[in-house]
Design a protein around this motif. Structure first.
Motif: not given
Length: 78
Positions: A70-78
């Protein structure tokens, strides 16, 4: 030549202080169980105000694979 990384950055004030002194390598602890943690949303807000920061996400070994994904997904979409 040395590089310095600031660990457990959890505020814009702290990050801006160090970036003004030429340090642009920051560690953000995303583990909510750690005392100096920062949420992924707060991290993204801080990161937007910094000039060319190098961000290292610090993840604890007791976080689940789902939390890390979740953290990786959230970071890569910003």
């Amino acid at each position: 030549m040395y590089q310095f990384k600031i660990n457990q950055t959890n505020s814009l004030h702290t990050a801006r202080y160090f970036i003004a002194h030429g340090i642009n390598l920051f560690g953000f602890t995303l583990d909510a169980l750690e005392p100096n943690h920062v949420s992924i949303d707060k991290l993204n807000d801080i990161q937007k105000w910094l000039y060319q920061p190098i961000v290292i996400l610090e993840i604890a070994n007791h976080q689940s694979a789902d939390e890390i994904a979740f953290l990786i997904e959230k970071q890569t979409h910003n």
